[in-house]
Scaffold this motif. Structure first.
Motif, mmCIF file in Angstrom:
data_model
loop_
_atom_site.group_PDB
_atom_site.id
_atom_site.type_symbol
_atom_site.label_atom_id
_atom_site.label_comp_id
_atom_site.label_asym_id
_atom_site.label_seq_id
_atom_site.Cartn_x
_atom_site.Cartn_y
_atom_site.Cartn_z
ATOM 1 N N ASN A 30 0.668 2.690 -3.622
ATOM 2 C CA ASN A 30 -0.621 2.949 -4.285
ATOM 3 C C ASN A 30 -0.529 4.213 -5.129
ATOM 4 O O ASN A 30 0.067 5.208 -4.703
ATOM 5 N N ASN A 31 -1.179 4.167 -6.278
ATOM 6 C CA ASN A 31 -1.344 5.384 -7.081
ATOM 7 C C ASN A 31 -0.051 6.091 -7.462
ATOM 8 O O ASN A 31 -0.025 7.321 -7.565
ATOM 9 N N ASP A 52 -16.697 14.334 -6.648
ATOM 10 C CA ASP A 52 -15.422 15.050 -6.674
ATOM 11 C C ASP A 52 -15.242 15.775 -8.008
ATOM 12 O O ASP A 52 -15.918 15.471 -8.987
ATOM 13 N N GLY A 96 -9.013 14.499 -8.315
ATOM 14 C CA GLY A 96 -9.567 13.847 -7.130
ATOM 15 C C GLY A 96 -9.432 14.705 -5.891
ATOM 16 O O GLY A 96 -9.233 15.922 -5.983
ATOM 17 N N THR A 97 -9.561 14.078 -4.725
ATOM 18 C CA THR A 97 -9.408 14.808 -3.466
ATOM 19 C C THR A 97 -8.688 13.944 -2.446
ATOM 20 O O THR A 97 -9.115 12.820 -2.179
ATOM 21 N N LYS A 114 -10.676 12.586 0.303
ATOM 22 C CA LYS A 114 -11.760 11.675 -0.082
ATOM 23 C C LYS A 114 -13.116 12.384 0.028
ATOM 24 O O LYS A 114 -13.247 13.419 0.675
ATOM 25 N N SER A 115 -14.070 11.794 -0.603
ATOM 26 C CA SER A 115 -15.417 12.343 -0.534
ATOM 27 C C SER A 115 -16.386 11.198 -0.273
ATOM 28 O O SER A 115 -16.042 10.028 -0.453
ATOM 29 N N ARG A 175 0.814 -1.223 0.000
ATOM 30 C CA ARG A 175 0.000 0.000 0.000
ATOM 31 C C ARG A 175 0.845 1.270 0.000
ATOM 32 O O ARG A 175 0.334 2.352 -0.234
ATOM 33 N N SER A 230 -10.680 6.764 -6.543
ATOM 34 C CA SER A 230 -9.967 6.879 -5.266
ATOM 35 C C SER A 230 -10.682 7.816 -4.307
ATOM 36 O O SER A 230 -10.683 7.598 -3.099
ATOM 37 N N SER A 231 -11.263 8.868 -4.834
ATOM 38 C CA SER A 231 -11.924 9.845 -3.971
ATOM 39 C C SER A 231 -13.147 9.248 -3.298
ATOM 40 O O SER A 231 -13.564 9.696 -2.242
ATOM 41 N N HIS A 232 -13.734 8.239 -3.938
ATOM 42 C CA HIS A 232 -14.982 7.678 -3.429
ATOM 43 C C HIS A 232 -14.846 6.218 -3.014
ATOM 44 O O HIS A 232 -15.845 5.575 -2.708
ATOM 45 N N ASN A 233 -13.609 5.666 -3.058
ATOM 46 C CA ASN A 233 -13.418 4.247 -2.740
ATOM 47 C C ASN A 233 -14.344 3.354 -3.552
ATOM 48 O O ASN A 233 -15.068 2.525 -3.003
ATOM 49 N N ARG A 234 -14.302 3.557 -4.854
ATOM 50 C CA ARG A 234 -15.237 2.845 -5.716
ATOM 51 C C ARG A 234 -14.556 1.793 -6.577
ATOM 52 O O ARG A 234 -13.347 1.838 -6.789
ATOM 53 N N LYS A 275 -7.001 -1.452 -0.229
ATOM 54 C CA LYS A 275 -6.963 -0.593 -1.419
ATOM 55 C C LYS A 275 -8.107 0.396 -1.380
ATOM 56 O O LYS A 275 -9.230 0.060 -0.999
ATOM 57 N N SER A 276 -7.816 1.599 -1.817
ATOM 58 C CA SER A 276 -8.838 2.633 -1.723
ATOM 59 C C SER A 276 -9.783 2.606 -2.909
ATOM 60 O O SER A 276 -10.811 3.261 -2.911
#
Lengths: 328, 328, 328, 328
Positions: free
Chosen positions: A62-63, C16, C69-70, C73-74, A59, B163-167, B218-219
């Motif tokens: 990541n990204n 986002d 993104g943010t 997170k959102s 982790r 990533s911003s929404h953990n989707r 993982k996000s």
């Protein structure tokens, strides 16, 4: 019989290039996949001397596959060129329990790694990371493909304004000793002439070529020049020379510089980095040392670091012909 | 003894791909370099049937090396599948004095070209242009490298919001019969799973993998799916299946579609197009026919069109392993 | 007399958009500049309820100005819609010593913030972050300009392949209630028709327009359609309708989807984010509350949150005319 | 009473900028929409003197909305500064039946147009096209927004390598007399300092700022410098000065140059170009002359050319403060 590897250190050294982060990620995740630990070493060999280490798990990376630069930072270390420096570095590695190294960089990085290996019998694997593509033993170095795309994108922009004004541009690209970027990006960008370190085109031929280009009705001309071209003049002297001899031309100069080292890596460089990182770690686990992982005929192969350092890459001379024909 | 080639016709056919314009430019300029004429044929074989021709000189192809699409247009022609259609086409070529053809496209294009050659003993050379990279005899088809970059750029954007929404996102990419784009762009974009036509991963394994991904912290997750993947469900059915079985996931779907065919070609594709165009024309001038020019181990080589059509490209299975390790 | 602000919390909520990170950076650095503390709140109001906080100094936001993104997170929080949820959130803020909030998001975010302010007399400032540009009181929301560039880049690629095949494409872009993206990106991408929620063009007129386009000799056509267009058919139904009525057209559909939310923000969005962040924090320090910071006539201004929520943005009807003329 | 306009000439002059093609397209299509003829004049006023004209219909401008540069070419004409030159130009216009002009360019272009108008009572409308944004009467000139995005993209790349090596970069951007690009792109790219022609920051303050930046733990620093900055040293002298005074810094210089003028225009510039072209032609049809069309508070407005030439644009001083705060 090689001792079992339980903890791998990874560092980036020398000039950075796009794809280094993807390679770090690959090394870290391949370690995790094989249930061994991974330590990031900051600022190349200098951070090794200072013990600037950080544990890295899957982790931690990541990204970053798509990020330019290197999260581990890079540096040149004069201290590592001294036996005392390397001794300190070794102590830090031993103390941290690191029992093998993956070093990402160019010739200088590999030379340091090989020396370190010979002095301390420490397992080392190299990953070629440099935009110049001047490493023997691999058809592509990390970052080279990305740099080519960066250069053609910029020259496309310059072409827009060159065409609007019927102008001649001299564009200097990176490559002190190697013309790979100039030659490939020159063809890709539709350059009329390409000047590279491997070949002395001669000033006369440049003038002729530009005259022919004008005569053939081209609305603009781009000449791509590697930093280290053989013609013996820097890009500004070349501008003066051409303007003195071809007064009909109003030459503009653009030196692309460091932007060529940055940017999000191309898909090719990301995949290459992923493949090389896997091979580097798994080769260490198989007990191998002092190799560079590289690409040959689209396959990942090993080259002894010694050969990688001493060998000389050649430009593909077919491309010189292609360039000539394309500027018809 | 082959008759001397004095006028070459060039056409693009089938699905377009980035780099086709650079290939047209190369064919035109190589003809000019060797002082032979070149005729552009519009809309592939259909334009050949209709005699939709245009003389092309080196200045006709100024400033197209960096343009997506094809200035000669492309089309599929059902009429060319009839003997009458091909007869008409041949008459137009003869009337225009064209004595050899360069056809740029994929399997269907080559099949048409080979048939035409066998019926009229007309010299034909093929250049592989398709983003799918599914042509036997070349490691890279024109447009494939560009398409990979387009796909990773888009998935990078999707990753931002994922990533911003953990989707979890399912991204469908081109490839009805070939997983090259999915596999390489999937690794390049850091996909957690990659579904391709060559391999039936199995639905169970997909669920397991997604569960493992969630557990590992993982996000966000991206699954890249080739149009023709083996799993037997389309991307929307797959979404429903996963949401039914893993209620903790809220799946979003993105179908990339035709944008993958467009865009300014990468430097790699521009250089490849330039090299292949030179080789295609010069091979015709040497009296060769019914070959495809392609790249193998970074060198330009010829493959009989017949083999190119019948042969099957394989994915590099090493990449499946790399993908697995990378999603650790 | 307002109490002195010593610690500001910042969060991102709802969908986002590119520029949110630049706005977070601006809020954090403006706090540091004025020697007050700043706390990042993760996952919007949900993180506020859970006390998911992190101290942020100027170095916490290094190198994020250009990231999509943010980093905070959102999320959407149903719990925050309950009095109990908001109570918990307030307790966490009090406990952490946070005495003012900057909330970055859209209508829903502002509604939550305003309610929270009214219940706990807690200072709140809003920054408009959404790609849809549908917030009253600002000419531009964060991310809108970036999304427009993303959309035209993609449609440029689609245009390459559309032109090569003389095809018609329907491209669906974001905008359930607002046609800003469709209208501007449609003009920017040279669309033949643009369908938006604010205007019922009528199916008849679409058919006429497409027939006229064909007759005028256009080599390809793009129709840009907002998700929520008034025409009452989704993009696939529309394809069927057009193909049934205009059999000469072979329609392709592309749904752009979530990629529109991602990507590195444009310079405009980065500068806007920087300006809005400064104004938001400094307005709080001046004792103001319950405003949205926004842009009007290129100046940063305040609009009461209540108005921002209730007000309705209008499309610029001049653009409908411009679009009509451009598709001549 | 103004005579009826039946044929409009359009030209681009001076330095080219992204969006000029979109403006040409808009002028041509607006003419077609109103059933009047349109003539493209090549190479600005020089082509007018030489009668280098071409009829343009709506299909002449297909697929150029997204292209950088200008299909009509640009040039500077010393001959047009003489009465004889303008006389010749007028004769060509009369002969071709052209009864009004739209001139796209900057101050010099407008000065020429205004003079021509006053001498021959010839209707002229100006469209502001220059990346520098230094034209009075419009908040945005064509190409400015695109140039900002180009500059931040390049500095993002430079930042990648700067961060990897903890380096300081001086980046010179366009702007001899105006700091708009430097100021906005500097904020957008997260520059530590921004040097502009409108403001003498002072060398002392630059040194202080860089020392503070180092002390604050920043991993790299970017200073953005407009060509015409007030500090009285060029970028290479500045590098020497800083290295002499702050030996801890190893300064790299990057001069961005002409690439800033090229590239595919942003959506904003495409829409602006479309709007301004419509207004320019329709204003001529309403009998107006000697105005520049421009944008103010997001609305298209007219400014007398005389004011546009004499007026001075100011930088937004709020941005200097924002820049200061952002470099905290």
């Amino acid at each position: 019989m090689p001792k079992t590897i339980k903890k791998v250190g990874v560092l980036t050294s020398g000039g950075d290039s796009p794809g280094m982060n993807a390679a770090i990620r690959s090394v870290v995740r391949t370690c995790a996949y094989h249930n061994i630990e991974c330590i990031g070493i900051y600022r190349g060999y200098q951070g090794m001397i200072e013990g600037d280490f950080k544990e890295m798990g899957p982790r931690s990376v990541n990204n970053i596959v798509n990020k330019g630069g290197t999260i581990l930072k890079s540096a040149r270390s004069s201290e590592f060129r001294t036996p005392e420096g390397r001794e300190k570095a070794h102590e830090h590695l031993v103390k941290a329990g690191i029992d093998a190294l993956v070093v990402i960089g160019g010739d200088g990085t590999f030379t340091g790694g090989l020396l370190f290996n010979s002095e301390f019998d420490f397992p080392v694997m190299g990953i070629p990371g440099t935009i110049d593509n001047d490493i023997f033993g691999t058809s592509h170095t990390l970052g080279y493909d990305t740099a080519l795309n960066t250069v053609v994108d910029v020259i496309d922009k310059i072409r827009d304004t060159a065409s609007s004004h019927n102008r001649l541009f001299f564009v200097e690209v990176m490559g002190r000793d190697a013309g790979h970027i100039a030659l490939n990006a020159g063809i890709g960008a539709g350059a009329e002439e390409i000047l590279i370190p491997e070949e002395d085109l001669g000033l006369e031929r440049l003038l002729e070529s530009l005259q022919k280009s004008k005569a053939s009705g081209k609305s603009s001309s781009i000449v791509v020049i590697a930093e280290g071209d053989k013609i013996g003049k820097n890009v500004f002297e070349l501008k003066d020379y051409v303007e003195a001899n071809l007064p009909e031309y109003d030459v503009r100069v653009s030196v692309l510089g460091h932007m060529q080292r940055g940017g999000s890596p191309s898909c090719f460089d990301r995949v290459l980095a992923s493949r090389l990182g896997v091979k580097a770690v798994e080769s260490l686990l198989e007990g191998k040392s002092s190799y560079m992982v590289g690409l040959q005929s689209d396959k990942v192969v090993l080259t002894p670091l010694e050969q990688a350092i001493k060998g000389k890459t050649e430009i593909d001379r077919e491309l010189l012909r292609v360039s000539d024909i394309m500027s018809t």
